[in-house]
Design a protein around this motif. Structure first.
Motif, PDB file in Angstrom:
ATOM      1  N   LYS A 245       6.052  -4.931 -24.459  1.00 44.72           N
ATOM      2  CA  LYS A 245       4.638  -4.880 -24.853  1.00 44.72           C
ATOM      3  C   LYS A 245       4.224  -6.159 -25.581  1.00 44.72           C
ATOM      4  CE  LYS A 245       4.134   0.121 -25.195  1.00 44.72           C
ATOM      5  NZ  LYS A 245       3.903   1.250 -26.123  1.00 44.72           N
TER       6      LYS A 245
ATOM      7  N   GLN B 290       5.579  -9.136 -25.286  1.00 45.97           N
ATOM      8  CA  GLN B 290       5.543 -10.227 -24.315  1.00 45.97           C
ATOM      9  C   GLN B 290       4.288 -10.152 -23.449  1.00 45.97           C
ATOM     10  OE1 GLN B 290       9.371  -9.450 -22.526  1.00 45.97           O
ATOM     11  NE2 GLN B 290      10.368 -11.058 -23.713  1.00 45.97           N
ATOM     12  N   LEU B 291       3.886  -8.939 -23.092  1.00 44.39           N
ATOM     13  CA  LEU B 291       2.668  -8.746 -22.297  1.00 44.39           C
ATOM     14  C   LEU B 291       1.433  -9.202 -23.072  1.00 44.39           C
ATOM     15  CD1 LEU B 291       1.375  -7.706 -19.704  1.00 44.39           C
ATOM     16  CD2 LEU B 291       1.364  -5.423 -20.708  1.00 44.39           C
ATOM     17  N   VAL B 292       1.346  -8.835 -24.347  1.00 43.15           N
ATOM     18  CA  VAL B 292       0.217  -9.254 -25.181  1.00 43.15           C
ATOM     19  C   VAL B 292       0.192 -10.775 -25.304  1.00 43.15           C
ATOM     20  CG1 VAL B 292      -0.664  -9.231 -27.553  1.00 43.15           C
ATOM     21  CG2 VAL B 292       0.014  -7.093 -26.462  1.00 43.15           C
TER      22      VAL B 292
ATOM     23  N   LYS C 243       1.297 -12.964 -23.130  1.00 39.77           N
ATOM     24  CA  LYS C 243       0.868 -13.531 -21.846  1.00 39.77           C
ATOM     25  C   LYS C 243      -0.642 -13.352 -21.649  1.00 39.77           C
ATOM     26  CE  LYS C 243       1.888 -15.640 -18.085  1.00 39.77           C
ATOM     27  NZ  LYS C 243       2.290 -17.040 -18.153  1.00 39.77           N
ATOM     28  N   ILE C 244      -1.165 -12.177 -21.994  1.00 36.65           N
ATOM     29  CA  ILE C 244      -2.608 -11.928 -21.879  1.00 36.65           C
ATOM     30  C   ILE C 244      -3.375 -12.901 -22.769  1.00 36.65           C
ATOM     31  CG2 ILE C 244      -4.452 -10.278 -22.419  1.00 36.65           C
ATOM     32  CD1 ILE C 244      -2.454  -8.072 -21.469  1.00 36.65           C
ATOM     33  N   SER C 245      -2.889 -13.111 -23.984  1.00 34.24           N
ATOM     34  CA  SER C 245      -3.533 -14.062 -24.897  1.00 34.24           C
ATOM     35  C   SER C 245      -3.528 -15.471 -24.329  1.00 34.24           C
ATOM     36  CB  SER C 245      -2.821 -14.056 -26.254  1.00 34.24           C
ATOM     37  OG  SER C 245      -2.935 -12.803 -26.859  1.00 34.24           O
ATOM     38  N   GLU C 246      -2.413 -15.846 -23.706  1.00 32.55           N
ATOM     39  CA  GLU C 246      -2.302 -17.169 -23.088  1.00 32.55           C
ATOM     40  C   GLU C 246      -3.319 -17.322 -21.954  1.00 32.55           C
ATOM     41  OE1 GLU C 246       0.996 -19.111 -20.198  1.00 32.55           O
ATOM     42  OE2 GLU C 246       1.771 -18.255 -22.054  1.00 32.55           O
ATOM     43  N   ILE C 247      -3.470 -16.288 -21.146  1.00 32.73           N
ATOM     44  CA  ILE C 247      -4.417 -16.323 -20.023  1.00 32.73           C
ATOM     45  C   ILE C 247      -5.850 -16.429 -20.534  1.00 32.73           C
ATOM     46  CG2 ILE C 247      -5.398 -14.927 -18.156  1.00 32.73           C
ATOM     47  CD1 ILE C 247      -2.459 -13.903 -17.711  1.00 32.73           C
ATOM     48  N   ILE C 248      -6.175 -15.668 -21.567  1.00 32.01           N
ATOM     49  CA  ILE C 248      -7.526 -15.712 -22.147  1.00 32.01           C
ATOM     50  C   ILE C 248      -7.799 -17.094 -22.723  1.00 32.01           C
ATOM     51  CG2 ILE C 248      -8.954 -14.854 -24.053  1.00 32.01           C
ATOM     52  CD1 ILE C 248      -7.660 -12.087 -23.514  1.00 32.01           C
TER      53      ILE C 248
END
Length: 82
Positions: A34, A36-38, A40-45
């Motif tokens: 979870k 790591q997923l957060v 990655k999502i932050s990086e994409i945003i």
């Protein structure tokens, strides 16, 4: 199990690579996924915001300041957060 060593009189433990497991959480693997997923999502945003800002900057430059108008057209075709 972590390895222990003494550095400058301080006991140091080598971690397992999962801080949640090292802290003894029973669902450590799930918590790590979870986190790591957060991340990655932050990086994409963040990347999307940076691309949007770059696009706005490029659109405001006179054409002589960038190599090709196709660069801006290529960025414009992709969805970009506003």
């Amino acid at each position: 199990m972590s390895k222990r060593k003494i550095i400058d009189g301080i006991e140091v433990h080598t971690g397992s690579g999962n801080v949640y497991r090292d802290l003894g959480y029973p669902d450590a693997d799930e918590m790590l996924v979870k986190a790591q997923l957060v991340a990655k999502i932050s990086e994409i945003i963040l990347f999307g915001r940076m691309r949007a800002q770059l696009l706005r900057m490029l659109k405001n430059l006179p054409e002589r300041y960038y190599e090709s108008h196709k660069l801006i057209q290529g960025l414009s075709r992709r969805r970009c957060p506003r």
